[in-house]
Write a protein that holds these residues in place. Structure first.
Motif, PDB file in Angstrom:
ATOM      1  N   LEU A   1       0.805  -1.222   0.000  1.00 38.23           N
ATOM      2  CA  LEU A   1       0.000   0.000   0.000  1.00 38.23           C
ATOM      3  C   LEU A   1       0.838   1.272   0.000  1.00 38.23           C
ATOM      4  CD1 LEU A   1      -3.190  -0.455   2.188  1.00 38.23           C
ATOM      5  CD2 LEU A   1      -3.013  -0.187  -0.277  1.00 38.23           C
ATOM      6  N   ASP A   2       1.922   1.306   0.753  1.00 33.06           N
ATOM      7  CA  ASP A   2       2.732   2.529   0.790  1.00 33.06           C
ATOM      8  C   ASP A   2       3.314   2.839  -0.589  1.00 33.06           C
ATOM      9  OD1 ASP A   2       4.391   0.289   0.990  1.00 33.06           O
ATOM     10  OD2 ASP A   2       5.872   1.305   2.231  1.00 33.06           O
ATOM     11  N   LEU A   3       3.810   1.831  -1.278  1.00 33.04           N
ATOM     12  CA  LEU A   3       4.338   2.024  -2.627  1.00 33.04           C
ATOM     13  C   LEU A   3       3.219   2.433  -3.588  1.00 33.04           C
ATOM     14  CD1 LEU A   3       6.658   1.863  -4.632  1.00 33.04           C
ATOM     15  CD2 LEU A   3       6.208  -0.590  -4.837  1.00 33.04           C
ATOM     16  N   PHE A   4       2.068   1.798  -3.457  1.00 36.29           N
ATOM     17  CA  PHE A   4       0.924   2.107  -4.305  1.00 36.29           C
ATOM     18  C   PHE A   4       0.514   3.567  -4.131  1.00 36.29           C
ATOM     19  CE2 PHE A   4      -3.560   2.155  -5.474  1.00 36.29           C
ATOM     20  CZ  PHE A   4      -3.577   1.399  -6.640  1.00 36.29           C
ATOM     21  N   VAL A   5       0.427   4.023  -2.883  1.00 34.52           N
ATOM     22  CA  VAL A   5       0.042   5.409  -2.592  1.00 34.52           C
ATOM     23  C   VAL A   5       1.077   6.374  -3.174  1.00 34.52           C
ATOM     24  CG1 VAL A   5      -0.202   7.104  -0.724  1.00 34.52           C
ATOM     25  CG2 VAL A   5      -1.432   4.934  -0.617  1.00 34.52           C
ATOM     26  N   GLU A   6       2.361   6.060  -3.038  1.00 30.12           N
ATOM     27  CA  GLU A   6       3.394   6.922  -3.617  1.00 30.12           C
ATOM     28  C   GLU A   6       3.210   7.041  -5.124  1.00 30.12           C
ATOM     29  OE1 GLU A   6       7.465   6.232  -2.609  1.00 30.12           O
ATOM     30  OE2 GLU A   6       7.008   6.013  -0.474  1.00 30.12           O
ATOM     31  N   CYS A   7       2.922   5.942  -5.787  1.00 29.59           N
ATOM     32  CA  CYS A   7       2.698   5.965  -7.233  1.00 29.59           C
ATOM     33  C   CYS A   7       1.482   6.820  -7.588  1.00 29.59           C
ATOM     34  CB  CYS A   7       2.521   4.547  -7.767  1.00 29.59           C
ATOM     35  SG  CYS A   7       4.019   3.546  -7.730  1.00 29.59           S
ATOM     36  N   VAL A   8       0.425   6.678  -6.816  1.00 28.37           N
ATOM     37  CA  VAL A   8      -0.781   7.489  -7.041  1.00 28.37           C
ATOM     38  C   VAL A   8      -0.443   8.963  -6.898  1.00 28.37           C
ATOM     39  CG1 VAL A   8      -3.042   8.103  -6.085  1.00 28.37           C
ATOM     40  CG2 VAL A   8      -2.439   5.700  -6.394  1.00 28.37           C
ATOM     41  N   LEU A   9       0.275   9.324  -5.849  1.00 26.73           N
ATOM     42  CA  LEU A   9       0.606  10.721  -5.603  1.00 26.73           C
ATOM     43  C   LEU A   9       1.553  11.300  -6.654  1.00 26.73           C
ATOM     44  CD1 LEU A   9       0.946  10.646  -1.723  1.00 26.73           C
ATOM     45  CD2 LEU A   9      -0.884  11.687  -3.069  1.00 26.73           C
ATOM     46  N   ARG A  10       2.347  10.450  -7.277  1.00 31.47           N
ATOM     47  CA  ARG A  10       3.215  10.912  -8.355  1.00 31.47           C
ATOM     48  C   ARG A  10       2.477  10.984  -9.684  1.00 31.47           C
ATOM     49  NH1 ARG A  10       7.402   7.525  -5.848  1.00 31.47           N
ATOM     50  NH2 ARG A  10       6.765   5.859  -7.240  1.00 31.47           N
ATOM     51  N   GLY A  11       1.226  10.512  -9.703  1.00 33.22           N
ATOM     52  CA  GLY A  11       0.433  10.545 -10.928  1.00 33.22           C
ATOM     53  C   GLY A  11       0.747   9.417 -11.889  1.00 33.22           C
ATOM     54  N   GLU A  12       1.342   8.363 -11.393  1.00 36.29           N
ATOM     55  CA  GLU A  12       1.702   7.227 -12.231  1.00 36.29           C
ATOM     56  C   GLU A  12       0.471   6.353 -12.497  1.00 36.29           C
ATOM     57  OE1 GLU A  12       5.023   5.285 -10.408  1.00 36.29           O
ATOM     58  OE2 GLU A  12       6.215   7.114 -10.424  1.00 36.29           O
ATOM     59  N   ASP A  13       0.535   5.586 -13.542  1.00 31.27           N
ATOM     60  CA  ASP A  13      -0.564   4.703 -13.938  1.00 31.27           C
ATOM     61  C   ASP A  13      -0.500   3.428 -13.096  1.00 31.27           C
ATOM     62  OD1 ASP A  13      -2.526   3.192 -15.141  1.00 31.27           O
ATOM     63  OD2 ASP A  13      -1.597   3.185 -17.125  1.00 31.27           O
ATOM     64  N   VAL A  14      -1.148   3.467 -11.935  1.00 28.30           N
ATOM     65  CA  VAL A  14      -1.068   2.331 -11.015  1.00 28.30           C
ATOM     66  C   VAL A  14      -1.744   1.087 -11.569  1.00 28.30           C
ATOM     67  CG1 VAL A  14      -0.733   3.643  -8.895  1.00 28.30           C
ATOM     68  CG2 VAL A  14      -3.048   3.204  -9.705  1.00 28.30           C
ATOM     69  N   ALA A  15      -2.749   1.274 -12.428  1.00 27.76           N
ATOM     70  CA  ALA A  15      -3.414   0.119 -13.027  1.00 27.76           C
ATOM     71  C   ALA A  15      -2.441  -0.662 -13.908  1.00 27.76           C
ATOM     72  CB  ALA A  15      -4.632   0.557 -13.822  1.00 27.76           C
ATOM     73  N   ALA A  16      -1.513   0.037 -14.537  1.00 26.62           N
ATOM     74  CA  ALA A  16      -0.513  -0.627 -15.379  1.00 26.62           C
ATOM     75  C   ALA A  16       0.660  -1.136 -14.544  1.00 26.62           C
ATOM     76  CB  ALA A  16      -0.011   0.325 -16.456  1.00 26.62           C
ATOM     77  N   LEU A  17       1.060  -0.362 -13.524  1.00 26.67           N
ATOM     78  CA  LEU A  17       2.219  -0.739 -12.710  1.00 26.67           C
ATOM     79  C   LEU A  17       1.918  -1.838 -11.704  1.00 26.67           C
ATOM     80  CD1 LEU A  17       3.627   2.825 -11.967  1.00 26.67           C
ATOM     81  CD2 LEU A  17       4.625   1.086 -13.466  1.00 26.67           C
ATOM     82  N   MET A  18       0.733  -1.773 -11.111  1.00 23.69           N
ATOM     83  CA  MET A  18       0.369  -2.717 -10.051  1.00 23.69           C
ATOM     84  C   MET A  18      -1.076  -3.189 -10.266  1.00 23.69           C
ATOM     85  SD  MET A  18       2.045  -0.532  -6.913  1.00 23.69           S
ATOM     86  CE  MET A  18       2.368  -1.846  -5.752  1.00 23.69           C
ATOM     87  N   PRO A  19      -1.327  -3.896 -11.368  1.00 19.61           N
ATOM     88  CA  PRO A  19      -2.707  -4.253 -11.710  1.00 19.61           C
ATOM     89  C   PRO A  19      -3.412  -5.132 -10.674  1.00 19.61           C
ATOM     90  CG  PRO A  19      -1.167  -5.408 -13.139  1.00 19.61           C
ATOM     91  CD  PRO A  19      -0.370  -4.421 -12.336  1.00 19.61           C
ATOM     92  N   GLN A  20      -2.678  -6.050 -10.054  1.00 15.27           N
ATOM     93  CA  GLN A  20      -3.318  -6.921  -9.074  1.00 15.27           C
ATOM     94  C   GLN A  20      -3.716  -6.145  -7.825  1.00 15.27           C
ATOM     95  OE1 GLN A  20      -0.633 -10.220  -8.523  1.00 15.27           O
ATOM     96  NE2 GLN A  20      -1.682 -11.418 -10.078  1.00 15.27           N
ATOM     97  N   VAL A  21      -2.890  -5.196  -7.423  1.00 20.56           N
ATOM     98  CA  VAL A  21      -3.225  -4.364  -6.259  1.00 20.56           C
ATOM     99  C   VAL A  21      -4.438  -3.506  -6.589  1.00 20.56           C
ATOM    100  CG1 VAL A  21      -2.423  -2.527  -4.734  1.00 20.56           C
ATOM    101  CG2 VAL A  21      -0.866  -4.373  -5.391  1.00 20.56           C
ATOM    102  N   GLN A  22      -4.427  -2.887  -7.768  1.00 16.57           N
ATOM    103  CA  GLN A  22      -5.554  -2.046  -8.189  1.00 16.57           C
ATOM    104  C   GLN A  22      -6.848  -2.854  -8.198  1.00 16.57           C
ATOM    105  OE1 GLN A  22      -5.619   1.325  -9.121  1.00 16.57           O
ATOM    106  NE2 GLN A  22      -7.816   1.110  -9.321  1.00 16.57           N
ATOM    107  N   GLN A  23      -6.797  -4.021  -8.793  1.00 10.57           N
ATOM    108  CA  GLN A  23      -7.998  -4.856  -8.869  1.00 10.57           C
ATOM    109  C   GLN A  23      -8.469  -5.264  -7.479  1.00 10.57           C
ATOM    110  OE1 GLN A  23      -7.637  -8.710 -10.651  1.00 10.57           O
ATOM    111  NE2 GLN A  23      -9.830  -8.990 -10.769  1.00 10.57           N
ATOM    112  N   HIS A  24      -7.542  -5.652  -6.630  1.00  9.51           N
ATOM    113  CA  HIS A  24      -7.925  -6.073  -5.279  1.00  9.51           C
ATOM    114  C   HIS A  24      -8.599  -4.918  -4.530  1.00  9.51           C
ATOM    115  CE1 HIS A  24      -7.584  -8.486  -1.570  1.00  9.51           C
ATOM    116  NE2 HIS A  24      -7.480  -7.288  -0.988  1.00  9.51           N
TER     117      HIS A  24
END
Length: 91
Positions: A33-56
């Motif tokens: 989650l901490d890495l996911f949140v950092e990616c979100v805050l940087r405006g990165e495409d989390v669905a592409a970077l972490m698709p399983q986390v996004q789906q979950h």
């Protein structure tokens, strides 16, 4: 008020349709989650970077709640400002 059984059934069918052969468990998602949140805050495409986390997160209300809480706390703490200050210190 009782939940609408038709809406509940529709949501269940939608969730079943989105299941994947390999899915992340709550403990795996929580550890990322901490890495996911950092990616979100940087405006990165989390669905592409972490698709399983996004789906979950889209399917698990408990993990979604944890994600939203961490996101709010990180934003309230001034994450972009703090992150930039740390990067400047390293330069």
């Amino acid at each position: 008020m009782m939940p609408d059984p038709t809406q509940a059934l529709t949501r269940l069918v939608q969730m079943l349709a989105r299941t994947q052969p390999t899915e992340a468990a709550c403990d795996e998602v929580f550890s990322l989650l901490d890495l996911f949140v950092e990616c979100v805050l940087r405006g990165e495409d989390v669905a592409a970077l972490m698709p399983q986390v996004q789906q979950h997160l889209e399917m698990c209300p408990d993990c979604w709640e944890e994600y939203e809480a961490l996101l709010r706390l990180t934003q309230a703490a001034g994450w972009p400002r703090l992150r930039n200050e740390k990067e400047q210190e390293l330069e």
